[in-house]
Design an enzyme around this catalytic site. Sequence first.
Site, PDB file in Angstrom:
ATOM      1  N   MET A  21       0.923  -0.994   0.337  1.00  0.00           N
ATOM      2  CA  MET A  21      -0.012   0.190   0.190  1.00  0.00           C
ATOM      3  C   MET A  21       0.986   1.109   0.046  1.00  0.00           C
ATOM      4  O   MET A  21       0.329   2.075   0.210  1.00  0.00           O
ATOM      5  CB  MET A  21      -1.147  -0.388   1.220  1.00  0.00           C
ATOM      6  CG  MET A  21      -1.973  -0.812   1.049  1.00  0.00           C
ATOM      7  SD  MET A  21      -3.356  -1.046   2.282  1.00  0.00           S
ATOM      8  CE  MET A  21      -2.880  -0.784   4.198  1.00  0.00           C
ATOM      9  N   ALA A  74       4.010   4.032   0.541  1.00  0.00           N
ATOM     10  CA  ALA A  74       5.319   3.997   1.957  1.00  0.00           C
ATOM     11  C   ALA A  74       6.280   3.536   2.488  1.00  0.00           C
ATOM     12  O   ALA A  74       6.350   2.957   3.607  1.00  0.00           O
ATOM     13  CB  ALA A  74       3.992   5.051   3.769  1.00  0.00           C
ATOM     14  N   GLY A 119      10.919  -3.329   5.617  1.00  0.00           N
ATOM     15  CA  GLY A 119       9.687  -3.943   5.984  1.00  0.00           C
ATOM     16  C   GLY A 119       9.895  -4.556   4.381  1.00  0.00           C
ATOM     17  O   GLY A 119       9.893  -5.820   3.672  1.00  0.00           O
ATOM     18  N   HIS A 120       8.845  -3.596   3.752  1.00  0.00           N
ATOM     19  CA  HIS A 120       8.657  -3.580   1.757  1.00  0.00           C
ATOM     20  C   HIS A 120      10.053  -4.117   1.270  1.00  0.00           C
ATOM     21  O   HIS A 120      10.112  -4.787   0.161  1.00  0.00           O
ATOM     22  CB  HIS A 120       7.898  -2.332   1.634  1.00  0.00           C
ATOM     23  CG  HIS A 120       6.815  -1.782   2.291  1.00  0.00           C
ATOM     24  ND1 HIS A 120       6.621  -0.965   3.207  1.00  0.00           N
ATOM     25  CD2 HIS A 120       5.763  -2.659   2.282  1.00  0.00           C
ATOM     26  CE1 HIS A 120       5.296  -0.931   3.390  1.00  0.00           C
ATOM     27  NE2 HIS A 120       4.799  -1.708   2.876  1.00  0.00           N
ATOM     28  N   SER A 139       4.021   1.147   8.217  1.00  0.00           N
ATOM     29  CA  SER A 139       3.933   2.959   7.409  1.00  0.00           C
ATOM     30  C   SER A 139       2.163   3.277   8.399  1.00  0.00           C
ATOM     31  O   SER A 139       3.194   4.904   8.436  1.00  0.00           O
ATOM     32  CB  SER A 139       2.921   2.829   5.926  1.00  0.00           C
ATOM     33  OG  SER A 139       3.078   1.452   5.642  1.00  0.00           O
ATOM     34  N   ARG A 140       1.979   3.031   9.088  1.00  0.00           N
ATOM     35  CA  ARG A 140       1.195   4.273  10.959  1.00  0.00           C
ATOM     36  C   ARG A 140       2.795   5.079  11.517  1.00  0.00           C
ATOM     37  O   ARG A 140       1.217   5.622  12.103  1.00  0.00           O
ATOM     38  CB  ARG A 140       0.523   2.827  11.072  1.00  0.00           C
ATOM     39  CG  ARG A 140      -0.473   2.896  10.171  1.00  0.00           C
ATOM     40  CD  ARG A 140      -1.344   1.635  10.950  1.00  0.00           C
ATOM     41  NE  ARG A 140      -2.646   0.951   9.922  1.00  0.00           N
ATOM     42  CZ  ARG A 140      -3.730   1.150   9.614  1.00  0.00           C
ATOM     43  NH1 ARG A 140      -3.961   3.118   9.894  1.00  0.00           N
ATOM     44  NH2 ARG A 140      -4.670   0.761   9.111  1.00  0.00           N
TER      45      ARG A 140
HETATM   46  P1  AMP Z   1       1.130  -2.269   3.318  1.00  0.00           P
HETATM   47  O1  AMP Z   1       2.050  -1.682   2.680  1.00  0.00           O
HETATM   48  O2  AMP Z   1       1.552  -2.336   4.809  1.00  0.00           O
HETATM   49  O3  AMP Z   1       0.075  -3.346   2.935  1.00  0.00           O
HETATM   50  O4  AMP Z   1       2.651  -3.832   3.433  1.00  0.00           O
HETATM   51  C1  AMP Z   1       2.500  -4.444   2.586  1.00  0.00           C
HETATM   52  C2  AMP Z   1       3.375  -5.917   2.597  1.00  0.00           C
HETATM   53  O5  AMP Z   1       4.810  -5.855   3.573  1.00  0.00           O
HETATM   54  C3  AMP Z   1       2.773  -6.702   3.196  1.00  0.00           C
HETATM   55  O6  AMP Z   1       3.122  -8.422   3.051  1.00  0.00           O
HETATM   56  C4  AMP Z   1       3.246  -6.888   4.967  1.00  0.00           C
HETATM   57  O7  AMP Z   1       2.726  -7.542   6.009  1.00  0.00           O
HETATM   58  C5  AMP Z   1       4.594  -6.462   4.286  1.00  0.00           C
HETATM   59  N1  AMP Z   1       5.060  -5.819   6.029  1.00  0.00           N
HETATM   60  C6  AMP Z   1       4.747  -4.992   6.303  1.00  0.00           C
HETATM   61  N2  AMP Z   1       5.637  -4.360   7.580  1.00  0.00           N
HETATM   62  C7  AMP Z   1       6.169  -4.928   8.155  1.00  0.00           C
HETATM   63  C8  AMP Z   1       7.513  -5.255   8.521  1.00  0.00           C
HETATM   64  N3  AMP Z   1       7.940  -4.855   9.470  1.00  0.00           N
HETATM   65  N4  AMP Z   1       8.786  -6.096   7.981  1.00  0.00           N
HETATM   66  C9  AMP Z   1       8.443  -7.399   7.158  1.00  0.00           C
HETATM   67  N5  AMP Z   1       7.334  -6.694   6.159  1.00  0.00           N
HETATM   68  C10 AMP Z   1       6.155  -6.399   6.464  1.00  0.00           C
END
Ligand code: AMP
Length: 266
Positions: A28, A30, A34-35, A184-185
């Site tokens: 999503m 940001a 992690g991404h 992102s939050r």
């Molecule tokens: P999001 O943009 O929040 O929907 O996250 C996209 C992907 O990144 C999802 O598969 C999340 O689980 C992964 N993700 C988000 N935060 C982390 C993190 N701290 N460590 C590993 N993967 C993450």
Amino acid sequence: MKICRTIAEVRAELAPHRSGSIGLVPTMGALHAGHLSLLRAARAECDTVVMSLFVNPAQFGEARDLDSYPRDEEHDLAAAGEAGVDLVFAPSAEEMYPPGYQTWVEVTELGSILDGVFRPGHFRGVATVVLKLFEIVRPDRAYFGQKDAQQVEVIRRMIHDLALEVELRVLPTVRDADGLALSSRNRLLSAPEREHAGALPRALATKDLHAARALLAQSDGLEVDYVEVADFDPPVLAAAVRVRSTRLTHGFTRLIDNVVLEGDPT
Ligand code: AMP
């Protein structure tokens, strides 16, 4: 790096690459480390790497939560380029949910426990958009973070139940030096709020349900939505808290986190 806004463009762009393997990293935006760890894994394992960049309205309950979600496309495209992404799919909401849209994927039981109790319809929105992304990109492998353990479990169930031909790859949670899982939050948190949020990873690090509950119950600045052991693959100790905010109009930033209790840490 190619940037596609429509489903037709993605299909046309990927057509010549179907003889090799395709990896999909749904995000999503940001983007944070992690991404980037998901993108790095996809880059190492696949011939073509696709990243989707879509703040999916269907997985947000309240409009203000959707409105306050951080967006920075310029930064995200630069980060994706540096990570070696071949194609970014950044559709509009209308492209993904055309007028009259009414088709939904519901993983009934897994989608209604834990976070599903507090965010009704959230996992329906997640499963629906992920299935649609799978159908648009038709990846050989799709990459998700263990950070969202229930999301992984819902998607694993959907892949199994619908006999989808995609390999689910799950990467470990990436954390900041203070233990807080990257999210992102987190950028919505002020410095004192971030201090309060630190209780979440500290509680989960005990890997003990009762100790974690006790620690969170006595922490300042937090409301606890749940702390539970979830019988996922692998089992996790999972929690969700709301960090009280003086700046946000709706009063809190909601954070989720989990630790793997046994088995493979990924
Ligand atoms: P999001 O943009 O929040 O929907 O996250 C996209 C992907 O990144 C999802 O598969 C999340 O689980 C992964 N993700 C988000 N935060 C982390 C993190 N701290 N460590 C590993 N993967 C993450």
